[in-house]
Write a protein that holds these residues in place. Structure first.
Motif, PDB file in Angstrom:
ATOM      1  N   ILE A   4      71.882  39.746  51.574  1.00 11.77           N
ATOM      2  CA  ILE A   4      70.806  39.361  50.674  1.00 11.77           C
ATOM      3  C   ILE A   4      70.642  37.851  50.783  1.00 11.77           C
ATOM      4  O   ILE A   4      71.592  37.110  50.571  1.00 11.77           O
ATOM      5  N   ASP A   5      69.452  37.405  51.119  1.00 12.11           N
ATOM      6  CA  ASP A   5      69.188  35.982  51.324  1.00 12.11           C
ATOM      7  C   ASP A   5      69.166  35.258  49.979  1.00 12.11           C
ATOM      8  O   ASP A   5      68.347  35.553  49.122  1.00 12.11           O
ATOM      9  N   TYR A   6      70.078  34.295  49.814  1.00 11.74           N
ATOM     10  CA  TYR A   6      70.091  33.514  48.583  1.00 11.74           C
ATOM     11  C   TYR A   6      69.659  32.071  48.836  1.00 11.74           C
ATOM     12  O   TYR A   6      69.719  31.229  47.947  1.00 11.74           O
TER      13      TYR A   6
ATOM     14  N   GLU B 104      64.542  43.209  42.999  1.00 11.38           N
ATOM     15  CA  GLU B 104      63.730  43.357  44.210  1.00 11.38           C
ATOM     16  C   GLU B 104      64.573  43.156  45.463  1.00 11.38           C
ATOM     17  O   GLU B 104      64.418  43.885  46.456  1.00 11.38           O
ATOM     18  N   ALA B 105      65.464  42.156  45.426  1.00 12.06           N
ATOM     19  CA  ALA B 105      66.301  41.861  46.589  1.00 12.06           C
ATOM     20  C   ALA B 105      67.238  43.024  46.892  1.00 12.06           C
ATOM     21  O   ALA B 105      67.433  43.395  48.053  1.00 12.06           O
ATOM     22  N   VAL B 106      67.814  43.598  45.851  1.00 13.27           N
ATOM     23  CA  VAL B 106      68.736  44.723  46.028  1.00 13.27           C
ATOM     24  C   VAL B 106      67.990  45.956  46.526  1.00 13.27           C
ATOM     25  O   VAL B 106      68.451  46.661  47.426  1.00 13.27           O
ATOM     26  N   GLU B 107      66.812  46.203  45.964  1.00 11.06           N
ATOM     27  CA  GLU B 107      66.016  47.357  46.387  1.00 11.06           C
ATOM     28  C   GLU B 107      65.627  47.244  47.859  1.00 11.06           C
ATOM     29  O   GLU B 107      65.655  48.230  48.603  1.00 11.06           O
ATOM     30  N   ALA B 108      65.284  46.020  48.296  1.00  7.89           N
ATOM     31  CA  ALA B 108      64.888  45.814  49.687  1.00  7.89           C
ATOM     32  C   ALA B 108      66.016  46.125  50.660  1.00  7.89           C
ATOM     33  O   ALA B 108      65.765  46.522  51.801  1.00  7.89           O
TER      34      ALA B 108
ATOM     35  N   HIS C 230      71.285  26.512  50.540  1.00 12.47           N
ATOM     36  CA  HIS C 230      71.043  26.847  49.127  1.00 12.47           C
ATOM     37  C   HIS C 230      71.080  25.590  48.269  1.00 12.47           C
ATOM     38  O   HIS C 230      70.216  25.386  47.403  1.00 12.47           O
ATOM     39  N   LEU C 231      72.057  24.747  48.500  1.00 11.63           N
ATOM     40  CA  LEU C 231      72.198  23.530  47.701  1.00 11.63           C
ATOM     41  C   LEU C 231      71.004  22.605  47.894  1.00 11.63           C
ATOM     42  O   LEU C 231      70.524  21.996  46.932  1.00 11.63           O
ATOM     43  N   GLU C 232      70.510  22.516  49.104  1.00  7.14           N
ATOM     44  CA  GLU C 232      69.352  21.655  49.344  1.00  7.14           C
ATOM     45  C   GLU C 232      68.076  22.281  48.785  1.00  7.14           C
ATOM     46  O   GLU C 232      67.348  21.662  48.009  1.00  7.14           O
ATOM     47  N   ASN C 233      67.784  23.513  49.183  1.00  9.64           N
ATOM     48  CA  ASN C 233      66.523  24.145  48.774  1.00  9.64           C
ATOM     49  C   ASN C 233      66.425  24.373  47.278  1.00  9.64           C
ATOM     50  O   ASN C 233      65.402  24.072  46.658  1.00  9.64           O
ATOM     51  N   ASN C 234      67.486  24.933  46.707  1.00  9.08           N
ATOM     52  CA  ASN C 234      67.401  25.456  45.351  1.00  9.08           C
ATOM     53  C   ASN C 234      67.957  24.538  44.273  1.00  9.08           C
ATOM     54  O   ASN C 234      67.832  24.839  43.083  1.00  9.08           O
ATOM     55  N   VAL C 235      68.546  23.425  44.680  1.00 12.32           N
ATOM     56  CA  VAL C 235      69.012  22.436  43.706  1.00 12.32           C
ATOM     57  C   VAL C 235      68.329  21.091  43.965  1.00 12.32           C
ATOM     58  O   VAL C 235      67.527  20.633  43.153  1.00 12.32           O
ATOM     59  N   LEU C 236      68.619  20.464  45.104  1.00 12.52           N
ATOM     60  CA  LEU C 236      68.084  19.128  45.373  1.00 12.52           C
ATOM     61  C   LEU C 236      66.565  19.132  45.500  1.00 12.52           C
ATOM     62  O   LEU C 236      65.870  18.385  44.794  1.00 12.52           O
TER      63      LEU C 236
ATOM     64  N   ILE D  30      71.060  32.853  40.218  1.00  8.04           N
ATOM     65  CA  ILE D  30      72.382  33.454  40.002  1.00  8.04           C
ATOM     66  C   ILE D  30      73.442  32.668  40.764  1.00  8.04           C
ATOM     67  O   ILE D  30      74.519  32.373  40.231  1.00  8.04           O
ATOM     68  N   VAL D  31      73.140  32.276  42.004  1.00 16.97           N
ATOM     69  CA  VAL D  31      74.113  31.512  42.793  1.00 16.97           C
ATOM     70  C   VAL D  31      74.345  30.138  42.189  1.00 16.97           C
ATOM     71  O   VAL D  31      75.462  29.617  42.229  1.00 16.97           O
ATOM     72  N   LYS D  32      73.309  29.538  41.600  1.00 19.61           N
ATOM     73  CA  LYS D  32      73.497  28.251  40.929  1.00 19.61           C
ATOM     74  C   LYS D  32      74.427  28.404  39.724  1.00 19.61           C
ATOM     75  O   LYS D  32      75.264  27.541  39.456  1.00 19.61           O
ATOM     76  N   GLU D  33      74.276  29.495  38.997  1.00 19.38           N
ATOM     77  CA  GLU D  33      75.104  29.738  37.814  1.00 19.38           C
ATOM     78  C   GLU D  33      76.506  30.206  38.194  1.00 19.38           C
ATOM     79  O   GLU D  33      77.500  29.793  37.587  1.00 19.38           O
ATOM     80  N   VAL D  34      76.592  31.067  39.203  1.00 26.76           N
ATOM     81  CA  VAL D  34      77.870  31.655  39.622  1.00 26.76           C
ATOM     82  C   VAL D  34      77.998  31.479  41.135  1.00 26.76           C
ATOM     83  O   VAL D  34      77.632  32.372  41.904  1.00 26.76           O
ATOM     84  N   PRO D  35      78.475  30.332  41.606  1.00 29.09           N
ATOM     85  CA  PRO D  35      78.514  30.061  43.046  1.00 29.09           C
ATOM     86  C   PRO D  35      79.221  31.129  43.875  1.00 29.09           C
ATOM     87  O   PRO D  35      78.821  31.405  45.008  1.00 29.09           O
ATOM     88  N   LYS D  36      80.237  31.757  43.321  1.00 31.28           N
ATOM     89  CA  LYS D  36      80.972  32.766  44.085  1.00 31.28           C
ATOM     90  C   LYS D  36      80.154  34.028  44.336  1.00 31.28           C
ATOM     91  O   LYS D  36      80.507  34.834  45.199  1.00 31.28           O
ATOM     92  N   SER D  37      79.052  34.188  43.618  1.00 33.48           N
ATOM     93  CA  SER D  37      78.186  35.335  43.878  1.00 33.48           C
ATOM     94  C   SER D  37      77.584  35.256  45.277  1.00 33.48           C
ATOM     95  O   SER D  37      77.155  36.275  45.833  1.00 33.48           O
ATOM     96  N   ALA D  38      77.559  34.067  45.875  1.00 30.53           N
ATOM     97  CA  ALA D  38      77.048  33.916  47.237  1.00 30.53           C
ATOM     98  C   ALA D  38      77.813  34.803  48.208  1.00 30.53           C
ATOM     99  O   ALA D  38      77.235  35.327  49.170  1.00 30.53           O
ATOM    100  N   ASP D  39      79.106  34.978  47.976  1.00 30.38           N
ATOM    101  CA  ASP D  39      79.906  35.840  48.857  1.00 30.38           C
ATOM    102  C   ASP D  39      79.416  37.283  48.797  1.00 30.38           C
ATOM    103  O   ASP D  39      79.367  37.986  49.816  1.00 30.38           O
ATOM    104  N   ILE D  40      79.059  37.727  47.605  1.00 29.14           N
ATOM    105  CA  ILE D  40      78.559  39.094  47.435  1.00 29.14           C
ATOM    106  C   ILE D  40      77.215  39.250  48.125  1.00 29.14           C
ATOM    107  O   ILE D  40      76.965  40.232  48.838  1.00 29.14           O
TER     108      ILE D  40
END
Length: 230
Positions: free
Chosen positions: A29-31, A41-45, A216-222, A13-23
């Motif tokens: 919630i760890d992104y 699952e993340a929201v429920e936790a 996030h940019l390193e782990n989930n993209v690069l 979601i953060v890759k698709e909508v970077p501003k969601s990281a603020d939310i």
């Protein structure tokens, strides 16, 4: 993009909508390191209302502000962006903020012990990030660029432990930042806080934001691209 669903990974979601990281950051919630899990699952936790979170994400104006979409960069371009946007700025800020953190702990620490702990955490964070970024810039990033030019070059066994090590570093830094947020009541100074108190909290929160976006940019993209090529 289509509307987010509870089955989408937080990191996607953060890759698709970077501003969601603020939310996600606001709701703790760890992104980054923990972002590879379904939104539901993340929201429920966190004990949050799923519909409210999805509605807030889906209401983001993705055209507002423009900006660089790193998904359209090659690996060398992503690395250059990371170095220019995050590495040097972080090192400069860690150096500039140090005397204020020291002053805050010295002046207010005797009456507010959490500020002494905050200084300890800050020192650890500073040392970890200096060593981490130097290792990336001097060794790992050049190796990744070489590997991605020719994934069949036989460098897999050399690259993999480096990437694994960097991800472990990210986990450790994330733990430091989480403890910082915990002991500062979400970086909220008390009503009688002096100017230095307010400055340190505000700038630490900015470091947290930039570091989470950086990781996030390193782990989930690069790194995700590198692992797909292995």
């Amino acid at each position: 993009m289509t509307a987010v669903s509870e089955k989408m990974w937080v990191s996607d979601i953060v890759k698709e909508v970077p501003k969601s990281a603020d939310i996600f950051r606001r709701n703790r919630i760890d992104y980054c390191c923990g972002g590879r899990m379904p939104l539901g699952e993340a929201v429920e936790a966190r004990g949050l209302d799923l519909e409210s979170v999805m509605e807030e994400i889906n209401s983001i104006d993705q055209h507002e502000g423009g900006g660089l979409d790193v998904r359209y960069l090659d690996e060398a371009g992503i690395i250059t962006f990371i170095q220019n946007r995050y590495h040097q700025e972080l090192l400069n800020e860690l150096s500039a903020l140090t005397p204020y953190v020291t002053k805050l702990a010295r002046k207010h620490g005797p009456g507010e012990p959490h500020l002494v702990r905050l200084q300890e955490l800050y020192r650890t964070l500073k040392n970890e990030m200096i060593a981490h970024t130097e290792d990336e810039d001097r060794h790992v990033f050049p190796l990744i660029i070489e590997f991605m030019k020719d994934p069949a070059s036989g460098l897999v066994e050399t690259v993999k432990p480096h990437v694994d090590g960097l991800e472990a570093d990210h986990e450790a830094v994330g733990d430091i930042l989480k403890e910082m947020r915990d002991i500062t009541d979400d970086f909220t100074p008390h009503e009688a806080a002096c100017g230095t108190y307010q400055l340190v909290y505000a700038r630490l929160e900015k470091i947290e934001k930039d570091t989470f976006d950086h990781v996030h940019l390193e782990n989930n993209v690069l790194f995700e691209r590198v692992k797909s090529a292995m």
